[in-house]
Design a protein around this motif. Structure first.
Motif, PDB file in Angstrom:
ATOM      1  N   ASP A  32       0.854  -1.178   0.000  1.00  0.00           N
ATOM      2  CA  ASP A  32       0.000   0.000   0.000  1.00  0.00           C
ATOM      3  C   ASP A  32       0.896   1.236   0.000  1.00  0.00           C
ATOM      4  N   PRO A  33       1.510   1.541  -1.172  1.00  0.00           N
ATOM      5  CA  PRO A  33       2.495   2.621  -1.203  1.00  0.00           C
ATOM      6  C   PRO A  33       1.886   3.969  -0.818  1.00  0.00           C
ATOM      7  N   LEU A  34       2.675   4.779  -0.165  1.00  0.00           N
ATOM      8  CA  LEU A  34       2.210   6.077   0.333  1.00  0.00           C
ATOM      9  C   LEU A  34       2.008   7.066  -0.818  1.00  0.00           C
ATOM     10  N   PRO A  35       0.792   7.628  -0.942  1.00  0.00           N
ATOM     11  CA  PRO A  35       0.569   8.615  -2.000  1.00  0.00           C
ATOM     12  C   PRO A  35       1.317   9.914  -1.680  1.00  0.00           C
ATOM     13  N   ILE A  36       2.154  10.340  -2.591  1.00  0.00           N
ATOM     14  CA  ILE A  36       2.967  11.541  -2.374  1.00  0.00           C
ATOM     15  C   ILE A  36       2.822  12.453  -3.598  1.00  0.00           C
ATOM     16  N   ALA A  37       2.669  13.740  -3.346  1.00  0.00           N
ATOM     17  CA  ALA A  37       2.572  14.710  -4.441  1.00  0.00           C
ATOM     18  C   ALA A  37       3.878  15.490  -4.516  1.00  0.00           C
ATOM     19  N   VAL A  38       4.476  15.507  -5.697  1.00  0.00           N
ATOM     20  CA  VAL A  38       5.697  16.284  -5.884  1.00  0.00           C
ATOM     21  C   VAL A  38       5.354  17.457  -6.801  1.00  0.00           C
ATOM     22  N   SER A  39       5.136  18.601  -6.185  1.00  0.00           N
ATOM     23  CA  SER A  39       4.797  19.786  -6.973  1.00  0.00           C
ATOM     24  C   SER A  39       6.023  20.212  -7.780  1.00  0.00           C
ATOM     25  N   PRO A  40       5.824  20.632  -9.042  1.00  0.00           N
ATOM     26  CA  PRO A  40       6.992  21.138  -9.783  1.00  0.00           C
ATOM     27  C   PRO A  40       7.635  22.277  -8.991  1.00  0.00           C
ATOM     28  N   LEU A  41       8.955  22.326  -8.974  1.00  0.00           N
ATOM     29  CA  LEU A  41       9.605  23.417  -8.249  1.00  0.00           C
ATOM     30  C   LEU A  41       9.338  24.729  -8.984  1.00  0.00           C
ATOM     31  N   TYR A  42       9.045  25.754  -8.238  1.00  0.00           N
ATOM     32  CA  TYR A  42       8.777  27.061  -8.844  1.00  0.00           C
ATOM     33  C   TYR A  42      10.094  27.692  -9.306  1.00  0.00           C
ATOM     34  N   VAL A  43      10.132  28.099 -10.582  1.00  0.00           N
ATOM     35  CA  VAL A  43      11.343  28.742 -11.095  1.00  0.00           C
ATOM     36  C   VAL A  43      11.202  30.246 -10.893  1.00  0.00           C
ATOM     37  N   ASP A  44      12.039  30.804 -10.071  1.00  0.00           N
ATOM     38  CA  ASP A  44      12.003  32.234  -9.759  1.00  0.00           C
ATOM     39  C   ASP A  44      12.169  33.042 -11.045  1.00  0.00           C
ATOM     40  N   THR A  45      11.293  34.038 -11.222  1.00  0.00           N
ATOM     41  CA  THR A  45      11.312  34.818 -12.473  1.00  0.00           C
ATOM     42  C   THR A  45      12.575  35.657 -12.611  1.00  0.00           C
ATOM     43  N   LYS A  46      13.298  35.832 -11.516  1.00  0.00           N
ATOM     44  CA  LYS A  46      14.557  36.593 -11.592  1.00  0.00           C
ATOM     45  C   LYS A  46      15.721  35.731 -12.094  1.00  0.00           C
ATOM     46  N   SER A  47      15.427  34.443 -12.403  1.00  0.00           N
ATOM     47  CA  SER A  47      16.491  33.522 -12.820  1.00  0.00           C
ATOM     48  C   SER A  47      17.145  33.949 -14.119  1.00  0.00           C
ATOM     49  N   GLU A  48      18.465  33.768 -14.191  1.00  0.00           N
ATOM     50  CA  GLU A  48      19.199  34.027 -15.432  1.00  0.00           C
ATOM     51  C   GLU A  48      18.905  32.914 -16.437  1.00  0.00           C
ATOM     52  N   LYS A  49      19.045  33.265 -17.724  1.00  0.00           N
ATOM     53  CA  LYS A  49      18.925  32.235 -18.761  1.00  0.00           C
ATOM     54  C   LYS A  49      20.292  31.566 -18.921  1.00  0.00           C
ATOM     55  N   LEU A  50      20.249  30.307 -19.304  1.00  0.00           N
ATOM     56  CA  LEU A  50      21.504  29.583 -19.527  1.00  0.00           C
ATOM     57  C   LEU A  50      21.486  28.984 -20.926  1.00  0.00           C
ATOM     58  N   SER A  51      22.652  28.913 -21.544  1.00  0.00           N
ATOM     59  CA  SER A  51      22.701  28.321 -22.886  1.00  0.00           C
ATOM     60  C   SER A  51      22.642  26.790 -22.806  1.00  0.00           C
ATOM     61  N   SER A  52      23.156  26.234 -21.710  1.00  0.00           N
ATOM     62  CA  SER A  52      23.270  24.774 -21.614  1.00  0.00           C
ATOM     63  C   SER A  52      22.003  24.102 -21.086  1.00  0.00           C
ATOM     64  N   LEU A  53      21.111  24.885 -20.489  1.00  0.00           N
ATOM     65  CA  LEU A  53      19.948  24.289 -19.830  1.00  0.00           C
ATOM     66  C   LEU A  53      18.692  25.095 -20.106  1.00  0.00           C
TER      67      LEU A  53
END
Lengths: 445, 159
Positions: A32-53
């Motif tokens: 009876d596996p435990l139901p777990i919710a993994v919310s997508p991590l919020y990406v802060d809008t102040k984040s820099e853009k990267l060429s590799s990712l």
């Protein structure tokens, strides 16, 4: 390698007492596996853009890696994201627990990430939705290329908090990659994350290589190579790529493994048709002969305290398992069951020995107590062998081969894992056929 | 006494029945193996005319059979005549054992062949051994016949 390991644990927000909070019992097969919710991590809008990712997708991708880890345990049931009502950023601040309870989530992981000055900063929280409480909150900083490791570390922290056992997700597996026809297999050393990603090949396949094993700090690997047609035990530094032969034995050395303190390599040396067990001190180069018997003694493995060695010998006529003190005294046979036994490996917890058993033409992976009592066979197949322990002593990885038909086709070699409960047997995806897996210890402790 | 004789007769009858039934099953199983050792000629290559390059073993064993000793004596004769030739004896195991044990077993088989050649006057300096364990099957199929062909030691010219 070094770069990867320098994770900085910045701060621990809080960790409230565990009374009556959600907990997973992993000591038995969990139906009876435990139901777990993994919310997508919020990406802060102040984040820099990267060429590799693709930074915008990073939060979702980290959560997918976490979900995959939890699903692979068989103990958790990660819930589908389409049912999630709350937005990631709001959920991370303060979840509306009734929303999550509605979709039957008992635990919830939320998080936020920011890329600034080419650094990835991640924070996450674990929530008990029934008790409406925060269970864990952590943050750390690393280079953005390490995002998969971030996901593995989060998985380990959550697993630890929910099960009370240490995790095993931020680990790697070294194995032998196999290609080509069965009679002329090309074998290379390969390294991958425990979930099958980030595969790297460490040798070119010019010579046969077998049975790689990590040292306790995961920087070195000892293995057997047929370099220049001289089968010998070698040492490879993963970081520098430098390889060297271990000792100066005039004949074949094989079946190497490190001692738990990493100072010695223990192995078999075959001389005039007789294989005995030897150890070599890596610093002083002093070689010690540990067994002296006119039978085959091989597959040695130390107990985690270094005081004992289990090994495989046919001194009784057929392959059986033995335990002795690490100086070679007090040799004691521990298997007396029907069939033959090989590849004993001492559990990192010290309480069990995993092994391969062959009986009536079938191969089993099993565990027993260190005195040979309480044998439990976990899985049966046409051919499988060589179990290796997860660092928490809960899961075994091994390899399995299939039959080849009358034309020599249909043969395959794959990696599999199984819980020591006997549940949750699953194949681990590899780019090529694979054998001789060896599990690392936790990369970040 | 009478009981003893009766018992002995019974025992002899029982024994002969066992031998007969053993022969019957042996024939049914395969004509190419006897007591688990390959006796056919498929896969064999020749070092010279009439000098087979390999001998076969029973499961988990490294004991030389009569046929194996016969082959090795032929190799010894040939090596005595060709003093400039050195050989490597490769020891092999079938795929039905654990890898590490099979490496040791292959080494033990190769040395059994080497030792026998040496008792027939061939210098140990001319013979090197190498074990391949289960890594280099000559017959890649998964059948008892293939396994019997793979449990072998093979003498190959080293120069």
């Amino acid at each position: 390698m070094k770069k990867i390991i320098t994770f900085i644990l910045i701060c621990i927000f809080s960790s409230k007492s565990a009374h009556s909070l959600v907990k997973v019992d992993i000591t038995r097969g969990n139906l009876d596996p435990l139901p777990i919710a993994v919310s997508p991590l919020y990406v802060d809008t102040k984040s820099e853009k990267l060429s590799s990712l693709e930074v915008d997708d990073l939060g979702k991708n980290v959560s997918k890696v976490i979900e995959n880890n939890f699903r692979s345990t068989g103990l958790f049931n990660p819930l589908k994201k389409d049912a999630f009502v709350q937005k990631p950023d709001i959920a991370h601040l303060k979840p509306r627990f009734e929303d999550w309870r509605l979709i039957k989530a008992q635990a919830l992981i939320t998080g936020k990430l920011l890329i600034k000055d080419k650094k990835l900063k991640v924070e996450f929280r674990l929530w008990d939705t029934t008790a409406a409480q925060e269970m864990l909150a952590l943050s750390f900083t690393t280079t953005p290329e390490n995002w998969r490791r971030v996901a593995h570390i989060i998985s380990d922290k959550v697993y630890e908090r929910l099960t009370g056992e240490s995790g095993y997700f931020d680990t790697r597996v070294i194995y032998v990659s196999e290609t080509g026809p069965k009679g002329q297999r090309i074998k290379k050393l390969a390294l991958m994350d425990q979930d099958g990603y980030n595969t790297k090949y460490l040798t070119l396949g010019n010579e046969l290589v077998l049975t790689p094993r990590f040292n306790p700090t995961n920087q070195l690997v000892t293995y057997m190579s047929y370099f220049k047609n001289m089968p010998r035990v070698y040492l490879l530094d993963i970081e520098t790529g430098v390889q060297e032969v271990v000792g100066s034995f005039p004949g074949m050395t094989f079946a190497p493994r490190f001692s738990p303190d990493g100072k010695k390599i223990i192995m078999s040396y075959a001389e005039d048709g007789n294989s005995d067990i030897y150890s070599m001190d890596m610093e002083t180069r002093v070689v010690e002969k540990i067994t002296d018997h006119p039978s085959i003694d091989t597959s040695p493995s130390y107990s985690p305290d270094g005081k004992f060695i289990c090994f495989n010998s046919d001194r009784s006529g057929l392959q059986q398992l033995y335990v002795m003190r690490s100086d070679g005294t007090q040799v004691k046979r521990i298997t007396f069951g029907k069939g033959i036994y090989g590849t004993p490996v001492w559990s990192p917890r010290g309480d069990l020995i995993a092994f391969t058993k062959v009986r009536k033409g079938r191969f089993y992976i099993g565990v027993m107590r260190t005195d040979g009592s309480g044998e439990r066979l976990l899985t049966e197949n046409y051919y499988q062998e060589a179990p290796s322990w997860s660092p928490n002593g809960r899961v075994l990885i091994f390899y399995r081969e299939t039959k080849s038909d009358s034309k020599g086709k249909g043969h395959s070699a794959k990696l599999w894992s199984i819980d020591i409960t006997g549940y949750n047997e699953r194949q681990i995806k590899t780019e090529t056929d694979a054998s001789d897996p060896s599990w690392s210890s936790l990369l970040s402790k | 006494m009478r009981f003893n004789i009766a018992f002995r007769n019974f025992f002899i009858v029982l024994l002969s029945t066992l031998v007969l039934s053993a022969c019957a099953t042996q024939k049914k199983a395969s004509v190419q193996t006897v007591d688990d050792v390959y006796t056919g000629t498929e896969t064999i290559e020749y070092l010279a005319k009439g000098v087979p390059d390999r001998v076969f073993f029973a499961t988990n064993k490294s004991k030389l059979t009569t046929a194996a000793r016969d082959t090795l004596r032929k190799q010894a004769t040939w090596l005595r005549k060709n003093k400039d030739i050195n050989i490597t004896v490769e020891g092999h195991a079938d795929e039905r054992g654990t890898r590490e044990y099979n490496l040791a077993l292959g080494e033990r088989r190769a040395n059994a062949a080497k030792d026998y050649l040496m008792t027939y006057g061939i210098s140990g300096k001319r013979i090197s051994v190498i074990s391949y364990g289960k890594e280099r099957p000559v017959n890649p199929t998964s059948t008892p016949l293939a396994w019997s062909q793979n449990r072998r030691s093979v003498s190959v010219k080293a120069n």
